[in-house]
Design a protein around this motif. Structure first.
Motif, PDB file in Angstrom:
ATOM      1  N   THR A 166       5.804   0.937   4.605  1.00  0.00           N
ATOM      2  CA  THR A 166       4.581   1.377   3.920  1.00  0.00           C
ATOM      3  C   THR A 166       4.691   2.866   3.577  1.00  0.00           C
ATOM      4  O   THR A 166       5.303   3.640   4.321  1.00  0.00           O
ATOM      5  CB  THR A 166       3.323   1.150   4.804  1.00  0.00           C
TER       6      THR A 166
ATOM      7  N   ALA B 145      -0.860   0.872   9.581  1.00  0.00           N
ATOM      8  CA  ALA B 145      -1.129   0.320   8.245  1.00  0.00           C
ATOM      9  C   ALA B 145      -0.550   1.245   7.175  1.00  0.00           C
ATOM     10  O   ALA B 145      -0.031   2.323   7.472  1.00  0.00           O
ATOM     11  CB  ALA B 145      -2.628   0.164   8.043  1.00  0.00           C
ATOM     12  N   GLY B 146      -0.661   0.813   5.945  1.00  0.00           N
ATOM     13  CA  GLY B 146      -0.222   1.670   4.850  1.00  0.00           C
ATOM     14  C   GLY B 146      -0.109   0.892   3.551  1.00  0.00           C
ATOM     15  O   GLY B 146      -0.331  -0.321   3.510  1.00  0.00           O
TER      16      GLY B 146
ATOM     17  N   PHE C 171      -1.511  -4.150   7.110  1.00  0.00           N
ATOM     18  CA  PHE C 171      -1.890  -3.540   8.391  1.00  0.00           C
ATOM     19  C   PHE C 171      -1.474  -4.461   9.534  1.00  0.00           C
ATOM     20  O   PHE C 171      -1.338  -5.669   9.364  1.00  0.00           O
ATOM     21  CB  PHE C 171      -3.396  -3.239   8.454  1.00  0.00           C
TER      22      PHE C 171
HETATM   23  N1  PHE Z   1       4.475  -3.717  12.090  1.00  0.00           N
HETATM   24  C1  PHE Z   1       3.967  -2.447  12.534  1.00  0.00           C
HETATM   25  C2  PHE Z   1       4.161  -2.366  14.055  1.00  0.00           C
HETATM   26  O1  PHE Z   1       4.495  -3.330  14.671  1.00  0.00           O
HETATM   27  C3  PHE Z   1       2.512  -2.309  12.196  1.00  0.00           C
HETATM   28  C4  PHE Z   1       2.270  -2.270  10.724  1.00  0.00           C
HETATM   29  C5  PHE Z   1       1.982  -3.394  10.021  1.00  0.00           C
HETATM   30  C6  PHE Z   1       2.339  -1.046  10.035  1.00  0.00           C
HETATM   31  C7  PHE Z   1       1.761  -3.353   8.663  1.00  0.00           C
HETATM   32  C8  PHE Z   1       2.117  -0.989   8.688  1.00  0.00           C
HETATM   33  C9  PHE Z   1       1.824  -2.143   8.009  1.00  0.00           C
HETATM   34  O2  PHE Z   1       3.958  -1.324  14.648  1.00  0.00           O
END
Ligand code: PHE
Length: 331
Positions: A250, A271-272, A294
């Motif tokens: 992101t 998130a992003g 997110f």
């Molecule tokens: N997958 C990331 C994590 O496990 C969280 C995340 C999800 C970040 C979607 C940005 C977008 O920390």
């Protein structure tokens, strides 16, 4: 006496009997060691072979019939006795019934449902996904470089060179975007695995992943939805903050924290805006479409929601812990 007549007589005799004790006496009389059937078998000993066979067939059939008659009578006597008990009120029907213990919903499942309800109401569709994944969907397609430390055995449970237990629910972003054309608005929940263990980390935990791809999705949309979500979830009980962060998939990225009772900021989600490289990897035209993703830490939110301070209590199956959440099923 002819065989049939004999059975009819015995039947009459047995049906006149009204209790099990006397029925047993009669049973001995006919089927006992020195009873009628045994004596018949003794008698045929002296007969010639052919007669012996014929006679023994008859005696065996009599034996079978008598057994059956007695068995049926036992049933009848028991039934009559039972009915009598009911009609005489020997059974107190005013006694309280037996209490059947029912289990309670696991707090994590309850929280997942609560979060899903919120996002379904604003148009997200629930999807499910795989826990065993390949490195393409868990890392490569998410723009995570080959040298990234998250890929090492220190963090990831590898099943073989290419297959692993997913470390994040972000793998579902890739799987969905490969299959579906925008607009996409999905939410998925499930288990993820990382090589970590202490009172804040367990090797398995739960995440909820949201993905929204459309034309002209803005960073403000993302911040707005997440802030409204946390306010809805905690009923504005906690102070929240958004701060810049970094995820390879992101750009820009953010994290949201919650100020807990001990005045400590606890990270609850990342998130992003979906990185253009990720869109490229799944053949979505990034000049036409964009969006956000997110990932929510379910255990973290649940711990804050219920004031739980050791993440491990979720998985110990201690009934004293689990029983506390019973009432929530009805909220
Ligand atoms: N997958 C990331 C994590 O496990 C969280 C995340 C999800 C970040 C979607 C940005 C977008 O920390």
């Amino acid at each position: 006496m002819k065989s049939d007549d004999l059975i009819i007589t015995i039947k009459k005799e047995i049906s006149a009997i009204k209790d099990i004790v006397n029925l047993n006496i009669l049973k001995i009389k006919y089927l006992g060691k020195k009873g009628y059937i045994s004596s018949q078998f003794l008698l045929i000993k002296k007969l010639n072979k052919k007669e012996k066979i014929n006679k023994s067939i008859i005696i065996n059939s009599q034996k079978k019939q008598i057994k059956k008659i007695i068995k049926e009578r036992i049933k009848e006597i028991k039934l009559i006795k039972n009915n009598k008990q009911y009609s005489n009120h020997e059974i107190d029907i005013s006694l309280p019934g037996k209490f059947i213990k029912i289990g309670s919903e696991h707090p994590l499942n309850y929280i997942i449902k609560k979060i899903e309800n919120f996002f379904v109401k604003i148009g997200f569709k629930i999807v499910i996904g795989l826990e065993i994944e390949d490195s393409f969907h868990n890392f490569d397609a998410l723009n995570i470089p080959k040298y990234h430390p998250a890929r090492t055995e220190k963090d990831t449970f590898w099943l073989d060179k290419n297959i692993l237990l997913r470390t994040q629910t972000s793998n579902i972003q890739i799987r969905i975007m490969k299959k579906k054309k925008p607009p996409i608005r999905i939410l998925t929940s499930g288990k993820v695995y990382r090589n970590d263990y202490d009172n804040n980390h367990t090797p398995m935990f739960h995440q909820i992943e949201g993905l929204y791809i459309d034309k002209k999705v803005s960073f403000t949309d993302l911040k707005g939805i997440l802030s409204i979500f946390l306010d809805f979830f905690f009923g504005k009980k906690y102070q929240t903050r958004i701060r810049p962060s970094y995820f390879p998939f992101t750009e820009p990225s953010l994290e949201m924290d919650i100020l807990n009772k001990n005045k400590k900021w606890i990270e609850v989600l990342g998130a992003g805006m979906v990185h253009p490289n990720v869109l490229k990897n799944v053949n979505i035209n990034s000049s036409k479409y964009n969006g956000f993703a997110f990932g929510i830490g379910v255990e973290r939110l649940t711990m804050l929601y219920y004031n739980i301070n050791d993440i491990r209590s979720f998985y110990e199956n201690d009934l004293r812990f689990l029983k506390q959440f019973k009432l929530n099923n009805f909220i």
